[in-house]
Design an enzyme around this catalytic site. Structure first.
Site, PDB file in Angstrom:
ATOM      1  N   CYS A 107     -12.713   2.488 -20.860  1.00  0.00           N
ATOM      2  CA  CYS A 107     -11.650   2.547 -19.846  1.00  0.00           C
ATOM      3  C   CYS A 107     -10.477   3.417 -20.311  1.00  0.00           C
ATOM      4  CB  CYS A 107     -11.184   1.125 -19.554  1.00  0.00           C
ATOM      5  SG  CYS A 107      -9.717   1.006 -18.518  1.00  0.00           S
TER       6      CYS A 107
ATOM      7  N   CYS B  50      -7.048   1.760 -20.032  1.00  0.00           N
ATOM      8  CA  CYS B  50      -6.897   0.742 -21.081  1.00  0.00           C
ATOM      9  C   CYS B  50      -6.386   1.385 -22.367  1.00  0.00           C
ATOM     10  CB  CYS B  50      -8.229   0.045 -21.353  1.00  0.00           C
ATOM     11  SG  CYS B  50      -8.879  -0.905 -19.964  1.00  0.00           S
TER      12      CYS B  50
END
Length: 152
Positions: free
Chosen positions: A70, A73
């Site tokens: 991600c 993230c």
């Protein structure tokens, strides 16, 4: 516990420790493994210890649900790390990899990552999906956790 002590779960061994209010928690060590209870950075958590951290801690627990693939993230990770350095020992900061621990993510209906959840007393006090800037993260966390006074 009592007003004189707080239960704090060790990020290393998941031992539950009583930390006296009269002593600086930032310097506290685990009674089981003797490692520091707070290191100023988030700790990885797995299914094995997740329930202990959430259910046995008297301080708020902030969990970053994330995954290695991600991009947002990874963009938010430095801000989350700085927040841990600022807000500990008033809160515990954990990172839960949703790819490695899908059952926990599913249990909290995590559909978008990163997602942050603040737990207080074992229940959800706040939840936020999406990456945040450092200032946005600090403002959001301030709703649930007070910045600790710096120990001199």
């Amino acid at each position: 516990m009592t007003e004189d002590t707080s239960r704090v779960v060790c990020p290393h061994c998941a031992g539950v420790n009583r930390v006296p209010a009269a002593r600086p928690a930032v310097k506290a060590k685990c009674g089981r493994c003797h490692k520091p209870l707070f290191e100023g950075r988030p700790s990885a958590v797995s299914t094995k210890d997740f329930a202990t951290h959430i259910g046995r801690s008297d301080i708020p627990v902030v969990v970053d649900f994330w995954a290695d693939w991600c991009g947002p993230c990874h963009m938010m990770a430095p801000a989350f790390e700085k927040a841990a350095g600022s807000f500990e020992p008033a809160a515990r900061f954990l990172k839960l990899d949703t790819e490695a621990e899908p059952q926990i993510a599913a249990g909290y209906s995590i559909r978008s990552i990163p997602t942050l959840i603040v737990f207080k007393g074992g229940t959800i006090a706040g939840q936020q999906a999406g990456a945040m800037t450092e200032s946005g993260l600090r403002a959001w966390l301030a709703q649930f956790v007070s910045l600790p006074a710096k120990a001199g």
